[in-house]
Scaffold this motif. Structure first.
Motif, short mmCIF file in Angstrom:
data_model
loop_
_atom_site.label_atom_id
_atom_site.label_comp_id
_atom_site.label_asym_id
_atom_site.label_seq_id
_atom_site.Cartn_x
_atom_site.Cartn_y
_atom_site.Cartn_z
N GLY A 62 0.80 -1.22 0.00
CA GLY A 62 0.00 0.00 0.00
C GLY A 62 0.83 1.26 0.00
N VAL A 63 0.14 2.39 -0.22
CA VAL A 63 0.78 3.69 -0.31
C VAL A 63 -0.10 4.72 0.40
N LEU A 64 0.54 5.74 0.99
CA LEU A 64 -0.16 6.82 1.68
C LEU A 64 0.49 8.14 1.31
N GLY A 65 -0.29 9.22 1.30
CA GLY A 65 0.30 10.51 0.98
C GLY A 65 -0.67 11.66 1.11
N LEU A 106 4.76 11.29 0.96
CA LEU A 106 4.50 9.96 0.43
C LEU A 106 5.20 8.95 1.31
N LYS A 107 4.58 7.79 1.47
CA LYS A 107 5.24 6.65 2.08
C LYS A 107 4.56 5.38 1.61
N THR A 108 5.31 4.30 1.63
CA THR A 108 4.75 2.99 1.34
C THR A 108 4.64 2.24 2.67
N VAL A 109 3.71 1.29 2.74
CA VAL A 109 3.53 0.53 3.97
C VAL A 109 4.78 -0.30 4.26
N GLU A 110 5.36 -0.91 3.22
CA GLU A 110 6.61 -1.65 3.36
C GLU A 110 7.65 -1.07 2.41
N ARG A 126 17.17 17.35 -5.85
CA ARG A 126 17.87 16.10 -5.55
C ARG A 126 16.86 15.02 -5.15
N GLN A 127 17.00 13.83 -5.74
CA GLN A 127 16.12 12.73 -5.38
C GLN A 127 16.31 12.38 -3.91
N GLY A 128 15.22 12.07 -3.25
CA GLY A 128 15.27 11.64 -1.86
C GLY A 128 14.47 10.38 -1.69
N CYS A 129 14.73 9.69 -0.59
CA CYS A 129 14.00 8.46 -0.29
C CYS A 129 13.50 8.52 1.15
N THR A 130 12.37 7.87 1.38
CA THR A 130 11.86 7.76 2.75
C THR A 130 12.67 6.70 3.48
N GLU A 131 12.63 6.76 4.79
CA GLU A 131 13.08 5.64 5.60
C GLU A 131 11.95 4.62 5.54
N ALA A 134 8.22 5.45 6.66
CA ALA A 134 8.21 6.79 7.24
C ALA A 134 7.78 7.82 6.19
N TRP A 135 7.16 8.91 6.66
CA TRP A 135 6.75 10.00 5.79
C TRP A 135 7.94 10.83 5.40
N ARG A 136 7.84 11.48 4.23
CA ARG A 136 8.82 12.48 3.84
C ARG A 136 8.16 13.40 2.84
N TYR A 137 8.52 14.68 2.89
CA TYR A 137 7.98 15.69 1.96
C TYR A 137 8.93 15.84 0.78
#
Length: 156
Positions: A62-65, A106-110, A126-131, A134-137
């Motif tokens: 799943g995905v949330l945002g 945005l974040k994914t469940v896994e 610059r491209q970024g990634c969530t932990e 975890a959420w990230r803007y």
């Protein structure tokens, strides 16, 4: 009309693993066709803002945002969207009275999700990634820039 969910189901049927598909609603042009796994959605060099994003995933549970708008910021009401695997999630608004997106969380469940955003007058950030989980803007600096989002590339 093909949505992100239609596209992610097609990709997942052809290739195992994690996938993300998305499409942009571009001002004055409407919904674009969906793209997947790091391809570019939106426009570059045309000064056309993204008003909304349609996102779907597979292999992430799943995905949330949420979408942040140039004028309104975080909209009130049901701000946070979520969708199970293979289901469409929408961020932003196609309504003319609502300003374009300036960014999104945005974040994914896994696992992680890694967006790259193209912002008016700034170009590709610059491209970024969530932990994991975890959420990230991602997008224009909400505190000072207030610049429209024009294109995205997203991987999982």
């Amino acid at each position: 009309m093909r949505t992100a969910a239609t596209a992610v189901k097609e990709v997942a049927a052809r290739s195992e693993g994690r996938h993300i598909c998305y499409r942009a609603y571009v001002a004055d042009h409407g919904w674009q066709d969906p793209v997947c796994d790091g391809a570019e959605a939106g426009t570059v060099g045309k000064n056309l803002p993204i008003k909304a994003l349609n996102i779907a995933v597979s292999g992430t549970k799943g995905v949330l945002g949420n979408g942040a708008h140039v004028v309104e910021g975080w909209l009130t009401g049901s701000r946070w969207s979520s969708a199970a695997e293979g289901v469409d999630m929408y961020l932003g608004s196609t309504k003319e009275v609502v300003s374009p997106l300036e960014g999104f969380t945005l974040k994914t469940v896994e696992g992680t999700v890694c967006p790259n955003t193209h912002v008016k007058d700034k170009g590709w950030l610059r491209q970024g990634c969530t932990e994991p989980a975890a959420w990230r803007y991602f997008g224009s600096d909400m505190a000072k820039d207030k610049l429209q989002l024009e294109a995205v590339r997203i991987t999982v």
